[in-house]
Design an enzyme around this catalytic site. Structure first.
Site, PDB file in Angstrom:
ATOM      1  N   ARG A 151      -6.474  -4.563   7.103  1.00  9.76           N
ATOM      2  CA  ARG A 151      -5.385  -5.364   6.546  1.00  9.76           C
ATOM      3  C   ARG A 151      -4.237  -5.408   7.551  1.00  9.76           C
ATOM      4  O   ARG A 151      -3.938  -4.394   8.184  1.00  9.76           O
ATOM      5  CB  ARG A 151      -4.912  -4.730   5.226  1.00  9.76           C
TER       6      ARG A 151
ATOM      7  N   ARG B  86       7.765  -2.974  -9.116  1.00  6.27           N
ATOM      8  CA  ARG B  86       8.100  -2.219  -7.903  1.00  6.27           C
ATOM      9  C   ARG B  86       9.603  -2.095  -7.726  1.00  6.27           C
ATOM     10  O   ARG B  86      10.045  -1.456  -6.762  1.00  6.27           O
ATOM     11  CB  ARG B  86       7.536  -2.953  -6.688  1.00  6.27           C
TER      12      ARG B  86
ATOM     13  N   LYS C 232      -4.234   3.468  -6.245  1.00  6.14           N
ATOM     14  CA  LYS C 232      -4.006   2.657  -7.455  1.00  6.14           C
ATOM     15  C   LYS C 232      -5.103   1.598  -7.625  1.00  6.14           C
ATOM     16  O   LYS C 232      -5.687   1.462  -8.696  1.00  6.14           O
ATOM     17  CB  LYS C 232      -2.632   1.951  -7.387  1.00  6.14           C
TER      18      LYS C 232
ATOM     19  N   ARG D 195       6.325   0.469   4.821  1.00  2.53           N
ATOM     20  CA  ARG D 195       5.958   0.355   3.390  1.00  2.53           C
ATOM     21  C   ARG D 195       6.340   1.627   2.644  1.00  2.53           C
ATOM     22  O   ARG D 195       6.790   1.579   1.502  1.00  2.53           O
ATOM     23  CB  ARG D 195       4.457   0.094   3.254  1.00  2.53           C
TER      24      ARG D 195
ATOM     25  N   ARG E 131      -8.571   2.380   6.142  1.00  7.18           N
ATOM     26  CA  ARG E 131      -9.113   1.407   5.181  1.00  7.18           C
ATOM     27  C   ARG E 131      -9.680   0.181   5.906  1.00  7.18           C
ATOM     28  O   ARG E 131      -9.089  -0.324   6.854  1.00  7.18           O
ATOM     29  CB  ARG E 131      -8.016   0.947   4.220  1.00  7.18           C
TER      30      ARG E 131
HETATM   31  P1  AP5 Z   1      -6.250   1.945  -2.570  1.00 10.48           P
HETATM   32  O1  AP5 Z   1      -6.901   2.264  -3.866  1.00 10.48           O
HETATM   33  O2  AP5 Z   1      -6.378   0.541  -2.063  1.00 10.48           O
HETATM   34  O3  AP5 Z   1      -4.726   2.372  -2.642  1.00 10.48           O
HETATM   35  P2  AP5 Z   1      -3.487   1.623  -3.278  1.00 10.48           P
HETATM   36  O4  AP5 Z   1      -2.622   2.658  -3.899  1.00 10.48           O
HETATM   37  O5  AP5 Z   1      -3.940   0.489  -4.151  1.00 10.48           O
HETATM   38  O6  AP5 Z   1      -2.803   1.110  -1.939  1.00 10.48           O
HETATM   39  P3  AP5 Z   1      -2.442  -0.333  -1.415  1.00 10.48           P
HETATM   40  O7  AP5 Z   1      -2.190  -0.189   0.059  1.00 10.48           O
HETATM   41  O8  AP5 Z   1      -3.464  -1.354  -1.792  1.00 10.48           O
HETATM   42  O9  AP5 Z   1      -1.148  -0.544  -2.228  1.00 10.48           O
HETATM   43  P4  AP5 Z   1       0.160  -1.177  -1.857  1.00 10.48           P
HETATM   44  O10 AP5 Z   1       0.901  -0.844  -3.070  1.00 10.48           O
HETATM   45  O11 AP5 Z   1       0.872  -0.858  -0.608  1.00 10.48           O
HETATM   46  O12 AP5 Z   1      -0.299  -2.654  -1.533  1.00 10.48           O
HETATM   47  P5  AP5 Z   1      -0.324  -3.956  -2.425  1.00 10.48           P
HETATM   48  O13 AP5 Z   1      -1.586  -4.632  -2.133  1.00 10.48           O
HETATM   49  O14 AP5 Z   1       0.048  -3.659  -3.837  1.00 10.48           O
HETATM   50  O15 AP5 Z   1      -6.787   2.987  -1.483  1.00 10.48           O
HETATM   51  C1  AP5 Z   1      -6.393   2.964  -0.142  1.00 10.48           C
HETATM   52  C2  AP5 Z   1      -7.538   3.472   0.769  1.00 10.48           C
HETATM   53  O16 AP5 Z   1      -7.844   4.831   0.454  1.00 10.48           O
HETATM   54  C3  AP5 Z   1      -8.853   2.711   0.579  1.00 10.48           C
HETATM   55  O17 AP5 Z   1      -9.520   2.674   1.808  1.00 10.48           O
HETATM   56  C4  AP5 Z   1      -9.641   3.562  -0.415  1.00 10.48           C
HETATM   57  O18 AP5 Z   1     -11.011   3.377  -0.233  1.00 10.48           O
HETATM   58  C5  AP5 Z   1      -9.178   4.965  -0.059  1.00 10.48           C
HETATM   59  N1  AP5 Z   1      -9.073   5.841  -1.236  1.00 10.48           N
HETATM   60  C6  AP5 Z   1      -8.561   5.512  -2.455  1.00 10.48           C
HETATM   61  N2  AP5 Z   1      -8.556   6.583  -3.278  1.00 10.48           N
HETATM   62  C7  AP5 Z   1      -9.075   7.606  -2.551  1.00 10.48           C
HETATM   63  C8  AP5 Z   1      -9.323   8.984  -2.845  1.00 10.48           C
HETATM   64  N3  AP5 Z   1      -9.036   9.522  -4.050  1.00 10.48           N
HETATM   65  N4  AP5 Z   1      -9.846   9.754  -1.874  1.00 10.48           N
HETATM   66  C9  AP5 Z   1     -10.143   9.243  -0.651  1.00 10.48           C
HETATM   67  N5  AP5 Z   1      -9.938   7.944  -0.313  1.00 10.48           N
HETATM   68  C10 AP5 Z   1      -9.413   7.136  -1.255  1.00 10.48           C
HETATM   69  O19 AP5 Z   1       0.914  -4.751  -1.802  1.00 10.48           O
HETATM   70  C11 AP5 Z   1       0.863  -5.304  -0.502  1.00 10.48           C
HETATM   71  C12 AP5 Z   1       2.163  -6.065  -0.238  1.00 10.48           C
HETATM   72  O20 AP5 Z   1       2.319  -7.153  -1.192  1.00 10.48           O
HETATM   73  C13 AP5 Z   1       3.469  -5.244  -0.398  1.00 10.48           C
HETATM   74  O21 AP5 Z   1       3.778  -4.510   0.775  1.00 10.48           O
HETATM   75  C14 AP5 Z   1       4.474  -6.358  -0.699  1.00 10.48           C
HETATM   76  O22 AP5 Z   1       4.827  -7.060   0.458  1.00 10.48           O
HETATM   77  C15 AP5 Z   1       3.676  -7.303  -1.588  1.00 10.48           C
HETATM   78  N6  AP5 Z   1       3.798  -6.970  -3.025  1.00 10.48           N
HETATM   79  C16 AP5 Z   1       2.800  -6.585  -3.865  1.00 10.48           C
HETATM   80  N7  AP5 Z   1       3.278  -6.352  -5.100  1.00 10.48           N
HETATM   81  C17 AP5 Z   1       4.618  -6.593  -5.038  1.00 10.48           C
HETATM   82  C18 AP5 Z   1       5.672  -6.495  -5.994  1.00 10.48           C
HETATM   83  N8  AP5 Z   1       5.439  -6.090  -7.256  1.00 10.48           N
HETATM   84  N9  AP5 Z   1       6.926  -6.797  -5.603  1.00 10.48           N
HETATM   85  C19 AP5 Z   1       7.177  -7.218  -4.333  1.00 10.48           C
HETATM   86  N10 AP5 Z   1       6.236  -7.312  -3.369  1.00 10.48           N
HETATM   87  C20 AP5 Z   1       4.961  -6.994  -3.726  1.00 10.48           C
END
Ligand code: AP5
Length: 219
Positions: A160, A88, A13, A171, A127
């Site tokens: 991270r 979410r 994402k 997660r 990552r």
């Molecule tokens: P990346 O693009 O970063 O993936 P992502 O889907 O954004 O995954 P995240 O881990 O960042 O999302 P998340 O939803 O768990 O975390 P968030 O920060 O929102 O890609 C991941 C890796 O793969 C990278 O190394 C990238 O280079 C690689 N990659 C990407 N695409 C690829 C491809 N096509 N092919 C190969 N490699 C690829 O949330 C973190 C925490 O914050 C949550 O756990 C929660 O505690 C809190 N939080 C955030 N939002 C909320 C909410 N709305 N409500 C409550 N708590 C929240």
């Protein structure tokens, strides 16, 4: 263009949101990034959020909804936005609907990145992020030129806190228990578009842009 990106952790994402944001010149609003910044700065929100985030739990709805409501009031959101990682929960989705309804700015599309647990685990354990400039790498898929060093600012790359395998598993469970039901929520309003999160980064982006263009979404 007003978009929500939905999908499990590691589905890509954030990576796709960055690309769309550059192409369409609209802000990439990641609640995860906003919360991590708050933790780094030790703000009252950051202090509250930290214990949830390190365990891979969701930060309480009230906190996250307030963050997004404030962010969407910024002038740069008027021409559109990409919400990454929000909503979410059903409560967050309903709050977003009423926020956008009150300013007559409905969503144009919700993109669901479909992928498997194996892909998620391999992407997230590999990552590496730059603490200084925030650039994102992957030890195999997107390796930095020099191992452990950011290509852009030469700072050290780190893992991270929530990208350790046990936390990733939590997660994923949280996603299945609390977020996956939003797929049906948005299916009902015919806004949902499914893109494979397993494609490589550029292929996924092409599919995404095509899906948005085919729907003649105003940009
Ligand atoms: P990346 O693009 O970063 O993936 P992502 O889907 O954004 O995954 P995240 O881990 O960042 O999302 P998340 O939803 O768990 O975390 P968030 O920060 O929102 O890609 C991941 C890796 O793969 C990278 O190394 C990238 O280079 C690689 N990659 C990407 N695409 C690829 C491809 N096509 N092919 C190969 N490699 C690829 O949330 C973190 C925490 O914050 C949550 O756990 C929660 O505690 C809190 N939080 C955030 N939002 C909320 C909410 N709305 N409500 C409550 N708590 C929240």
């Amino acid at each position: 263009m007003r978009l929500v990106l939905l999908g499990p952790p590691g589905a890509g994402k954030g990576t796709q949101a960055e690309k769309l944001s550059k192409e369409y010149k609209i802000p990439h609003i990641s609640t995860g990034n906003i919360l991590r910044q708050a933790v780094k700065l030790n703000t009252p929100v950051g202090i509250k959020a930290n214990s949830y985030m390190t365990k891979g739990e969701l930060v309480p709805d009230k906190i996250v909804i307030e963050i997004v409501a404030e962010r969407l009031k910024e002038p740069d959101s008027k021409n559109g936005f990409i919400l990454d990682g929000f909503p979410r929960t059903k409560q967050q989705a309903e709050s977003l609907d009423s926020m956008l309804k009150s300013v007559n700015m409905p969503l144009d599309a919700v993109i669901y990145f479909h992928t498997t647990d194996q892909v998620v685990i391999s992407r997230l354990t590999g990552r590496r992020v730059c603490k200084k400039c925030g650039a994102n790498f992957h030890i195999k898929n997107i390796p930095p030129k020099k191992a452990g060093v950011c290509d852009f600012c030469n700072s050290v790359l780190t893992q991270r806190e929530d990208d350790k395998e046990d936390t990733i598993k939590n997660r994923l469970n949280v996603y299945k228990n609390e977020t996956a039901e939003l797929i049906d929520y948005y299916k009902k309003s015919s806004m949902l578009k499914t893109v494979s999160g397993d494609l490589d980064i550029n292929e996924a982006y092409q599919v995404l842009v095509k899906a948005l263009k085919n729907d003649s979404i105003k940009v």
